[in-house]
Design a protein around this motif. Structure first.
Motif, PDB file in Angstrom:
ATOM      1  N   GLN A 111       0.851  -1.204   0.000  1.00  0.00           N
ATOM      2  CA  GLN A 111       0.000   0.000   0.000  1.00  0.00           C
ATOM      3  C   GLN A 111       0.888   1.256   0.000  1.00  0.00           C
ATOM      4  N   CYS A 112       1.776   1.351  -0.986  1.00  0.00           N
ATOM      5  CA  CYS A 112       2.815   2.389  -1.051  1.00  0.00           C
ATOM      6  C   CYS A 112       2.272   3.811  -0.861  1.00  0.00           C
ATOM      7  N   GLU A 113       3.118   4.671  -0.351  1.00  0.00           N
ATOM      8  CA  GLU A 113       2.758   6.081  -0.217  1.00  0.00           C
ATOM      9  C   GLU A 113       2.612   6.740  -1.598  1.00  0.00           C
ATOM     10  N   THR A 114       3.526   6.374  -2.509  1.00  0.00           N
ATOM     11  CA  THR A 114       3.394   6.840  -3.890  1.00  0.00           C
ATOM     12  C   THR A 114       3.237   5.596  -4.775  1.00  0.00           C
ATOM     13  N   PRO A 115       2.012   5.097  -4.886  1.00  0.00           N
ATOM     14  CA  PRO A 115       1.822   3.805  -5.555  1.00  0.00           C
ATOM     15  C   PRO A 115       2.083   3.893  -7.059  1.00  0.00           C
ATOM     16  N   ILE A 116       3.036   3.109  -7.518  1.00  0.00           N
ATOM     17  CA  ILE A 116       3.350   3.088  -8.944  1.00  0.00           C
ATOM     18  C   ILE A 116       2.128   2.618  -9.736  1.00  0.00           C
ATOM     19  N   CYS A 117       1.379   1.669  -9.151  1.00  0.00           N
ATOM     20  CA  CYS A 117       0.178   1.172  -9.823  1.00  0.00           C
ATOM     21  C   CYS A 117      -0.786   2.332 -10.115  1.00  0.00           C
ATOM     22  N   GLU A 118      -0.907   3.220  -9.129  1.00  0.00           N
ATOM     23  CA  GLU A 118      -1.806   4.363  -9.284  1.00  0.00           C
ATOM     24  C   GLU A 118      -1.287   5.317 -10.367  1.00  0.00           C
ATOM     25  N   VAL A 119       0.037   5.506 -10.343  1.00  0.00           N
ATOM     26  CA  VAL A 119       0.662   6.419 -11.300  1.00  0.00           C
ATOM     27  C   VAL A 119       0.477   5.943 -12.736  1.00  0.00           C
ATOM     28  N   VAL A 120       0.665   4.623 -12.929  1.00  0.00           N
ATOM     29  CA  VAL A 120       0.629   4.122 -14.309  1.00  0.00           C
ATOM     30  C   VAL A 120      -0.789   3.858 -14.815  1.00  0.00           C
ATOM     31  N   PRO A 169      -3.933   4.264 -16.553  1.00  0.00           N
ATOM     32  CA  PRO A 169      -4.404   5.282 -17.487  1.00  0.00           C
ATOM     33  C   PRO A 169      -5.845   5.714 -17.211  1.00  0.00           C
ATOM     34  N   MET A 170      -6.571   4.893 -16.434  1.00  0.00           N
ATOM     35  CA  MET A 170      -7.984   5.175 -16.203  1.00  0.00           C
ATOM     36  C   MET A 170      -8.236   5.825 -14.831  1.00  0.00           C
ATOM     37  N   HIS A 171      -7.184   6.062 -14.099  1.00  0.00           N
ATOM     38  CA  HIS A 171      -7.314   6.565 -12.717  1.00  0.00           C
ATOM     39  C   HIS A 171      -8.273   5.695 -11.901  1.00  0.00           C
ATOM     40  N   ALA A 172      -8.148   4.392 -12.128  1.00  0.00           N
ATOM     41  CA  ALA A 172      -9.035   3.444 -11.429  1.00  0.00           C
ATOM     42  C   ALA A 172      -8.468   3.039 -10.072  1.00  0.00           C
ATOM     43  N   ILE A 173      -7.236   3.448  -9.796  1.00  0.00           N
ATOM     44  CA  ILE A 173      -6.605   3.028  -8.541  1.00  0.00           C
ATOM     45  C   ILE A 173      -6.535   4.206  -7.582  1.00  0.00           C
ATOM     46  N   LYS A 174      -7.109   3.989  -6.388  1.00  0.00           N
ATOM     47  CA  LYS A 174      -7.175   5.079  -5.411  1.00  0.00           C
ATOM     48  C   LYS A 174      -6.953   4.535  -4.006  1.00  0.00           C
ATOM     49  N   ARG A 175      -6.643   5.430  -3.099  1.00  0.00           N
ATOM     50  CA  ARG A 175      -6.505   5.014  -1.706  1.00  0.00           C
ATOM     51  C   ARG A 175      -7.855   5.092  -1.001  1.00  0.00           C
ATOM     52  N   ILE A 208      -8.572  -1.037  -6.349  1.00  0.00           N
ATOM     53  CA  ILE A 208      -8.862  -0.892  -7.772  1.00  0.00           C
ATOM     54  C   ILE A 208     -10.378  -0.787  -7.951  1.00  0.00           C
ATOM     55  N   ASP A 209     -10.825   0.251  -8.603  1.00  0.00           N
ATOM     56  CA  ASP A 209     -12.253   0.396  -8.885  1.00  0.00           C
ATOM     57  C   ASP A 209     -12.576  -0.436 -10.123  1.00  0.00           C
ATOM     58  N   GLU A 210     -13.253  -1.555  -9.896  1.00  0.00           N
ATOM     59  CA  GLU A 210     -13.503  -2.495 -10.988  1.00  0.00           C
ATOM     60  C   GLU A 210     -14.355  -1.907 -12.109  1.00  0.00           C
ATOM     61  N   ASN A 211     -15.163  -0.928 -11.768  1.00  0.00           N
ATOM     62  CA  ASN A 211     -16.020  -0.334 -12.799  1.00  0.00           C
ATOM     63  C   ASN A 211     -15.252   0.549 -13.771  1.00  0.00           C
ATOM     64  N   THR A 212     -14.170   1.134 -13.282  1.00  0.00           N
ATOM     65  CA  THR A 212     -13.369   2.014 -14.132  1.00  0.00           C
ATOM     66  C   THR A 212     -12.236   1.259 -14.840  1.00  0.00           C
ATOM     67  N   CYS A 270      -5.975  -3.283 -18.423  1.00  0.00           N
ATOM     68  CA  CYS A 270      -4.743  -3.155 -19.212  1.00  0.00           C
ATOM     69  C   CYS A 270      -3.559  -3.843 -18.534  1.00  0.00           C
ATOM     70  N   ARG A 271      -3.677  -4.092 -17.256  1.00  0.00           N
ATOM     71  CA  ARG A 271      -2.693  -4.834 -16.465  1.00  0.00           C
ATOM     72  C   ARG A 271      -1.374  -4.103 -16.262  1.00  0.00           C
ATOM     73  N   LEU A 272      -1.335  -2.826 -16.592  1.00  0.00           N
ATOM     74  CA  LEU A 272      -0.099  -2.067 -16.391  1.00  0.00           C
ATOM     75  C   LEU A 272       0.304  -2.057 -14.913  1.00  0.00           C
ATOM     76  N   CYS A 273      -0.705  -1.953 -14.042  1.00  0.00           N
ATOM     77  CA  CYS A 273      -0.427  -1.907 -12.597  1.00  0.00           C
ATOM     78  C   CYS A 273       0.364  -3.132 -12.161  1.00  0.00           C
ATOM     79  N   ALA A 274      -0.090  -4.306 -12.598  1.00  0.00           N
ATOM     80  CA  ALA A 274       0.575  -5.547 -12.208  1.00  0.00           C
ATOM     81  C   ALA A 274       1.990  -5.616 -12.782  1.00  0.00           C
ATOM     82  N   GLN A 275       2.132  -5.097 -13.989  1.00  0.00           N
ATOM     83  CA  GLN A 275       3.445  -5.169 -14.631  1.00  0.00           C
ATOM     84  C   GLN A 275       4.447  -4.201 -14.008  1.00  0.00           C
ATOM     85  N   PHE A 276       3.965  -3.059 -13.560  1.00  0.00           N
ATOM     86  CA  PHE A 276       4.891  -2.048 -13.037  1.00  0.00           C
ATOM     87  C   PHE A 276       5.152  -2.163 -11.532  1.00  0.00           C
TER      88      PHE A 276
END
Lengths: 162, 628, 47
Positions: A55-64, A66-72, A81-85, A89-95
């Motif tokens: 649960q990083c302070e600056t989550p790379i998953c959130e940064v990458v 593209p849909m701003h679906a990741i929030k604290r 992860i907001d499943e509706n948004t 793309c799986r970028l979060c998992a990759q990064f």
């Protein structure tokens, strides 16, 4: 008070109760592959390290994302992860640098720790306390105490106190 | 879990089939040891050569494999034993059973013999017989590592044999991880006879449960129930070695084979001393107790060495029984038997016997190819372990187990052999404890504590509490014979069910009084599978499993005579120990009476043959029946 | 404070925190004591 999920590999016994309990709670099944926390092992050397989203302070998953679906989540402090948004793309998992997000076997679903609404089940099941959900300040205190105990043994010997 | 199948593998014909496991069979036998016994009794022809291709090797995960409590990762391995000719059956912890289940299977039945070294791979429903030529000759640790590498899968879990299994040592075991072993009755020898080096499993198919939310809650309760016991707290700290503190102090531990009942000057073997070598503890799948140590030897001729354990049994097998008094000796010997894939108890028992024969002049350096089998000679112990595994010289004599070794060495040696039905007893001295003595005599797999040992007999529990647990009158005093047949009968059924559920015996009423048992097991079965099996029915399941094992042994020619003890139990009183344990021996008449009582409780006649009404009551009248 | 069971007379007796030796008050057998947890004693061997 805010709490964080802390991993102490030195205490881990490799029993994988965390994986079994996590998947039973979140997936309603025993599915270690879908557990949010998983133990990586070097069995022939006796090294066990549980890995779980920090649960990083600056989550790379959130940064990458593209849909701003990741929030604290402000209640639990978990990154969710907001499943509706999410468009999958799986970028979060990759990064993510620590494997905090898994992709399921059909590449259709992201699997991530959400701290179980504030009371992580893995922590409840971890008897040796390799997983702890504690206030941030406690981590420092705990680590300092562990280090100090070693010195105190030495001092007790040299000063011959009890 | 209901979609989990049984895989039927014929290594000679190279065929593999899969069948569902019918619900009515589940209800009668659960899984693990129970279902294995059903399969063994019904699908193996009587009087086959245990090392012939027709012997049936059965691997089965317990019914509860995968639940988050009580060490639910246990797997049961069965066949006709090449060591005893009786039921071969051994239970193994670690991580194999849940992985097998995740791969889509609960049981594997293996028959035939591969024409070259092979391993079996079960992966998400698929089963392959694969070439293992490159693994032949490798130790048990390297074999597992090589399989993970070959299959490009770090999460692959394997059951393997070492060189002892390849060389058909009759008590070679099956191993997984660094420590877990299906130790007893030579199941690794059966694998070796089939040219089967390993069974590897890997799966990602989730295991479904009937009532997941309540199961999770109840599992947590179960973990709390067991970890709150005094026994589990001590076991979490120092492992099963803590038993040594009680038994050696009291005088209940075989020393110099069977000459003494306490290791004098045995302080270095005290469990607390493992702290010098430990880097932490380790647990099997789903276990909150974590009873084994991860240890490192940093100095000495065998360093560097990493191992896990040692168990209480190894303290006896390579310590007290051989009069070796150093913890380091135990750590090295434990590592060696694990590496070669030998049963620690059988190996130690045979070496102890040989040492006493050497002392008594019944064997000498000519017969031992120069080995000086003197008490406490650790180098000879290490050497002999290797020689047994490779069947070299005198090691070859010991590699066949007690009965053939006695025939080779001479009948004078029989008196010194501490075995029942051809299987070595562990290092406990049961002369002061009739309940333990009865249990090793009646055990269906030969001398063994894990079939029935009522360890709580040692606590001097009040009679009303014993009555409540055992459902009848049992004497508080552990040196008494009163009610002890009832204790053994009750524990036999409990352990049969424990092995069928695939949970750990240390997490039921073994050493802890307030541990999960019938009621808790019944609840877990219901939440995990949806089956309703009452406590009474569960006891009948235990009876059914045990009676089927009895029928198997009777069919193989065993009888009441085989439910006995080595003569020394009746003739030599214990020479030392606390007043409570000193000067004790087993009274032959009382022992016989206790045995008769025990048969009666089981519903077996005076000869130990199940009565027809017993078979009818247990729904066993129609056996043998076939599943495949 | 904790309790241990005497291995000779099987009666429980109290031992004080962190002691290393204790005798059974009933049968006088003397033991060395160790502590698997800070609050739980066990017999280690004979004293």
């Amino acid at each position: 008070m805010q709490r964080i999920l802390v991993v102490d590999p030195e205490r881990c016994t490799g029993c994988r109760l965390c994986e079994a309990a996590c998947s039973l709670f979140k997936e309603k099944k025993c599915a270690p592959e879908h557990a949010r926390v998983q133990v990586t092992k070097w069995e022939n050397q006796g090294i066990y390290i549980p890995i779980v989203c920090q649960q990083c302070e600056t989550p790379i998953c959130e940064v990458v994302c593209p849909m701003h679906a990741i929030k604290r989540d402000s209640n639990t402090n978990a990154i969710v992860i907001d499943e509706n948004t999410c468009v999958g793309c799986r970028l979060c998992a990759q990064f993510c640098p620590i494997g905090g997000i898994s992709i399921d076997e059909n590449a259709s679903r992201l699997i991530k720790c959400d701290l179980c609404s504030g009371d992580p089940v893995c922590v409840e099941f971890c008897q040796p306390e390799a997983l702890k959900h504690i206030e941030p300040l406690k981590l420092g205190t705990m680590k300092k105490r562990t280090a100090a105990e070693k010195y105190s043994e030495y001092l007790r010997k040299t000063l011959d106190t009890h | 879990m209901w979609n989990r199948k049984i895989a039927i593998v014929d290594l000679s014909a190279k065929t593999v089939t899969a069948k569902p496991i019918p619900r009515e069979i589940r209800k009668k036998y659960l899984g693990g040891r129970g279902l294995n016994m059903y399969l063994l009794y019904n699908h193996l022809q009587p009087n086959v050569d245990p090392l012939g291709p027709e012997n049936l090797l059965l691997v089965g995960s317990g019914l509860l494999a995968g639940i988050p409590c009580l060490g639910s990762g246990r797997c049961d391995i069965a066949a006709k034993s090449p060591l005893t000719g009786a039921v071969g059956d051994s239970n193994i912890g670690g991580f194999f059973a849940p992985e097998l289940r995740l791969a889509g299977y609960d049981h594997v039945a293996i028959t035939g013999k591969a024409d070259s070294p092979s391993y079996l791979l079960l992966k998400d429903g698929a089963i392959e017989i694969k070439d293992a030529s490159h693994l032949w000759g490798k130790d048990t640790f390297d074999t597992q590592e090589a399989l993970r590498r070959d299959e490009h899968d770090e999460k692959l879990v394997s059951l393997v044999i070492g060189v002892a299994g390849e060389n058909l040592v009759r008590y070679a075991n099956v191993r997984t991880g660094m420590k877990n072993a299906a130790g007893r009755t030579g199941m690794g020898c059966v694998m070796g006879s089939k040219n089967l080096k390993a069974i590897a499993a890997r799966g990602t198919t989730p295991i479904e449960f009937a009532d997941p939310d309540n199961l999770l809650r109840y599992c947590r309760e179960m973990n709390e129930m067991i970890t709150s016991t005094r026994w589990a707290k001590a076991q979490s700290r120092w492992g099963t070695m803590i038993i040594y503190s009680n038994t050696n102090t009291t005088g209940l531990i075989r020393t110099r084979n069977f000459q003494l009942n306490r290791l004098v000057d045995g302080e270095d073997l005290e469990p607390e001393n493992i702290d010098r070598y430990s880097i932490g503890t380790s647990g099997c799948f789903g276990c909150a107790v974590h009873c084994r140590h991860r240890y490192v030897l940093k100095e000495g001729p065998y360093a560097p060495l990493y191992g896990e354990g040692p168990e209480y049994t190894s303290l006896g097998a390579f310590g007290t029984m051989l009069d070796c008094r150093k913890m380091e000796t135990i750590l090295v010997a434990n590592h060696l038997v694990n590496k070669y894939g030998l049963d620690t108890l059988e190996t130690g028992g045979l070496i102890a016997w040989a040492m006493e024969l050497y002392e008594k002049g019944l064997i000498n350096e000519e017969s031992t190819d120069g080995l000086q089998l003197k008490w406490g000679n650790e180098d000879v112990v290490f050497d002999l372990i290797r020689k047994i595994a490779y069947r070299e010289g005198f090691g070859d004599t010991l590699a066949d187990g007690f009965k053939p070794a006695i025939a080779k060495v001479g009948t004078d040696s029989e008196y010194y052999a501490i075995h029942v039905k051809g299987m070595s007893n562990l290092h406990s001295d049961e002369r002061p404890t009739p309940s333990f003595a009865l249990g090793i005599a009646t055990s269906t797999r030969g001398a063994d504590h894990l079939r029935s040992r009522p360890a709580i007999d040692m606590y001097g529990l009040p009679e009303n509490m014993l009555k409540e647990i055992y459902g009848g009158s049992v004497a508080t005093d552990y040196s008494s014979y009163d009610g002890k047949s009832r204790m053994v009968w009750w524990q036999e059924r409990l352990y049969a069910v424990t092995d069928a559920l695939g949970v750990c015996k240390f997490q039921t009423v073994f050493c802890a009084v307030h541990a999960p048992k019938w009621r808790e097991f019944s609840t877990l079965i219901n939440l995990a599978t949806g089956m309703t099996i009452t406590e009474d029915e569960l006891m009948r399941v235990g009876e059914r499993i045990y009676t089927l094992e009895r029928l198997f042994n009777l069919r193989e020619g065993f009888s009441r005579q085989d439910d006995s003890l080595p003569d020394r139990y009746f003739t030599e009183p214990t020479p030392i120990g606390l007043p409570v344990a000193k000067g004790k021996k087993i009274d032959r008449e009382k022992f016989d009476a206790m045995l008769t009582e025990y048969y009666d409780l089981h519903g077996w006649n005076l000869q130990g043959v199940p009565k027809s009404e017993t078979l009818k009551d247990l729904n066993l009248s129609k056996e043998p029946s076939k599943l495949f | 404070m904790s309790e241990v069971r005497c291995l000779n007379c099987l009666k429980r007796f109290t031992v004080h925190s962190q002691v290393k030796e204790a005798s059974c008050p009933h049968c006088k057998t003397k033991y060395r004591i160790s502590w698997p947890t800070p609050n739980q004693a066990k017999v280690r061997g004979l004293a």
